[in-house]
Design a protein around this motif. Structure first.
Motif, short mmCIF file in Angstrom:
data_model
loop_
_atom_site.label_atom_id
_atom_site.label_comp_id
_atom_site.label_asym_id
_atom_site.label_seq_id
_atom_site.Cartn_x
_atom_site.Cartn_y
_atom_site.Cartn_z
N GLN A 55 3.98 10.62 -4.16
CA GLN A 55 3.58 11.17 -2.96
C GLN A 55 2.06 10.83 -2.73
OE1 GLN A 55 3.32 15.74 -3.47
NE2 GLN A 55 4.38 15.53 -5.39
N LEU A 56 1.43 10.04 -3.53
CA LEU A 56 0.48 9.39 -3.39
C LEU A 56 0.56 8.08 -2.13
CD1 LEU A 56 -2.69 8.36 -3.60
CD2 LEU A 56 -2.09 6.79 -5.48
N LEU A 61 -1.69 7.76 0.97
CA LEU A 61 -2.36 6.77 1.67
C LEU A 61 -2.96 7.08 2.85
CD1 LEU A 61 -0.22 3.68 0.31
CD2 LEU A 61 -2.49 4.45 -0.26
N TYR A 62 -2.09 7.80 3.76
CA TYR A 62 -2.47 8.40 5.15
C TYR A 62 -3.91 8.90 4.98
CZ TYR A 62 -2.43 10.78 9.57
OH TYR A 62 -2.71 11.28 10.63
N ALA A 110 17.17 -2.88 4.85
CA ALA A 110 17.61 -2.81 3.45
C ALA A 110 17.12 -1.31 3.06
CB ALA A 110 16.71 -3.94 2.54
N ALA A 111 15.88 -0.86 3.34
CA ALA A 111 15.53 0.35 2.90
C ALA A 111 16.36 1.59 3.61
CB ALA A 111 13.95 0.66 3.20
N HIS A 112 16.57 1.42 5.06
CA HIS A 112 17.14 2.31 5.74
C HIS A 112 18.79 2.50 5.69
CE1 HIS A 112 17.47 5.22 9.16
NE2 HIS A 112 18.13 4.30 10.01
N ALA A 134 8.96 5.12 1.06
CA ALA A 134 7.83 5.51 0.90
C ALA A 134 6.88 4.29 0.86
CB ALA A 134 7.70 6.14 -0.24
N LEU A 135 7.49 2.97 0.34
CA LEU A 135 6.66 2.04 0.53
C LEU A 135 6.51 1.16 1.83
CD1 LEU A 135 8.48 0.73 -2.89
CD2 LEU A 135 6.42 1.75 -2.55
N SER A 136 7.40 1.36 2.74
CA SER A 136 7.62 0.50 3.96
C SER A 136 7.17 1.31 5.02
CB SER A 136 8.76 -0.12 3.84
OG SER A 136 9.81 0.88 4.37
N GLY A 137 7.26 2.78 4.94
CA GLY A 137 7.11 3.28 6.35
C GLY A 137 5.84 3.88 6.92
#
Length: 370
Positions: A55-56, A61-62, A110-112, A134-137
């Motif tokens: 969730q962080l 991060l936003y 690769a994520a999608h 969560a890591l790339s978007g």
């Protein structure tokens, strides 16, 4: 907040899938398969387990970036319905670019890709969500922070955009006439999921296809859709589905000569390859697998247990410490792996049952002790 909304939505999703399944049976157009459906829903559960642990990254991060980027930190607009609508539109616009890059850049694909791996198209496909987004978007949505959208409204807009997309994953709703010109409808989204040559990399809009019309990626439905990915996924293991393209990328980078080719492998089109690289040869993979009765019973039982345990995680996620959260996540991932393993016949039903019992026991103990 997000975990609670998803938790309450799960029964609604289940009911709507049951209605779609019954409607398809009644009309002789059933497009559900047991293995495919369990694989899609397991992928959805896995994404929720990952979301509970990150969730962080997704919203935090936003929230951290917001005070440094916003040009209107105290704007009252976002507290009114006009602001909510504008936030959803901004989210939809940013999501268009994330979605487009996720198809046109191999590392993001690769994520999608997990969302597209199903060879069927039904409401269960909508729940086949990505675990690595969560890591790339999140950087794609930072323009919303610049515009002043507060973190709470950002999260709400994300939920609205995500939930809207559920109903468009169906073959039982045809063209909606003028709405197809403006909205992401089942017809438009079928095109997006198809591997037909004319349909590849089209119709990225989540709510609006206006973005596709503006930026040249719109394609109307004009021929029957063939679903899945150009290189079909073999097997039903959710962990394999998440990792297979990353492993493939790693191998391609290792074979590439020079940094230009290595960067090209990562960031150019998923179909791009350096000069002289061997061409990929897609294997023939059946749309669905015949599942023996014992395998089916074990897989369904495991899925039901995993669903209940994932619900417990979402209910208690905010109360868990890092160690307990990691332990619950590991136990749930083991149970989800077992579903794929028994469907792939890599694990006998009795062994899958033992994994399920161990997974559920560990989850319940950790949730109770937290």
């Amino acid at each position: 907040m997000t975990d609670d909304i998803v938790l309450y939505a799960l029964p609604v999703f289940g009911l709507l899938m049951a209605i779609e399944f019954g409607w398809g049976l009644a009309r002789g157009r059933n497009n559900y398969g047991l293995a495919d459906t369990l694989a899609s829903l397991s992928q959805g559960l896995l994404s929720q387990v990952v979301a509970a642990c990150t969730q962080l990254i997704q919203i935090g991060l936003y929230a951290l970036a917001f005070p440094f980027l916003t040009l209107t930190p105290h704007a009252a607009l976002w507290q009114h319905w006009e602001g909510v609508v504008l936030a959803v539109l901004l989210y939809d616009f940013c999501d268009y670019w994330l979605h487009r890059v996720s198809h046109e850049s191999a590392l993001f694909w690769a994520a999608h890709v997990v969302h597209h791996q199903s060879r069927r198209f039904n409401l269960s496909t909508a729940l086949r969500q990505e675990s690595a987004y969560a890591l790339s978007g999140w950087p794609f949505f930072l323009p919303m922070a610049v515009a002043g959208v507060p973190p709470a409204q950002f999260a709400l807009a994300g939920i609205v955009v995500l939930f809207y997309q559920f109903w468009i994953h169906t073959e039982h709703i045809g063209s909606l006439g003028p709405l197809d010109r403006w909205l992401s409808t089942p017809s438009n989204h079928r095109v997006h999921h198809a591997t037909n040559a004319r349909y590849l990399d089209r119709n990225y809009g989540a709510i609006l296809v206006v973005w596709d019309r503006l930026f040249g990626t719109f394609e109307p439905e004009s021929e029957p859709c063939v679903y899945g990915t150009v290189v079909p996924l073999a097997g039903w293991d959710p962990l394999h589905a998440v990792s297979v393209n990353y492993v493939d990328l790693w191998r391609k980078v290792g074979r590439a000569r020079g940094w230009r080719d290595r960067l090209g492998v990562l960031f150019r089109s998923p179909s791009w390859a350096p000069a002289g690289a061997p061409a990929a040869t897609p294997k023939e993979v059946p749309v669905d697998a015949r599942v023996a009765r014992a395998q089916a019973a074990a897989a369904v039982a495991l899925f039901l247990v995993s669903t209940a345990c994932t619900g417990g995680l979402l209910w208690r996620a905010d109360d868990l410490g890092r160690a307990a959260l990691a332990g619950v996540a590991a136990a749930l991932v083991a149970g989800l792996w077992a579903i794929g393993a028994v469907l792939d016949r890599r694990l006998p039903p009795w062994a899958a049952g033992l994994v399920g019992v161990a997974s559920a026991t560990a989850t319940l103990l950790l949730l109770r002790l937290a």
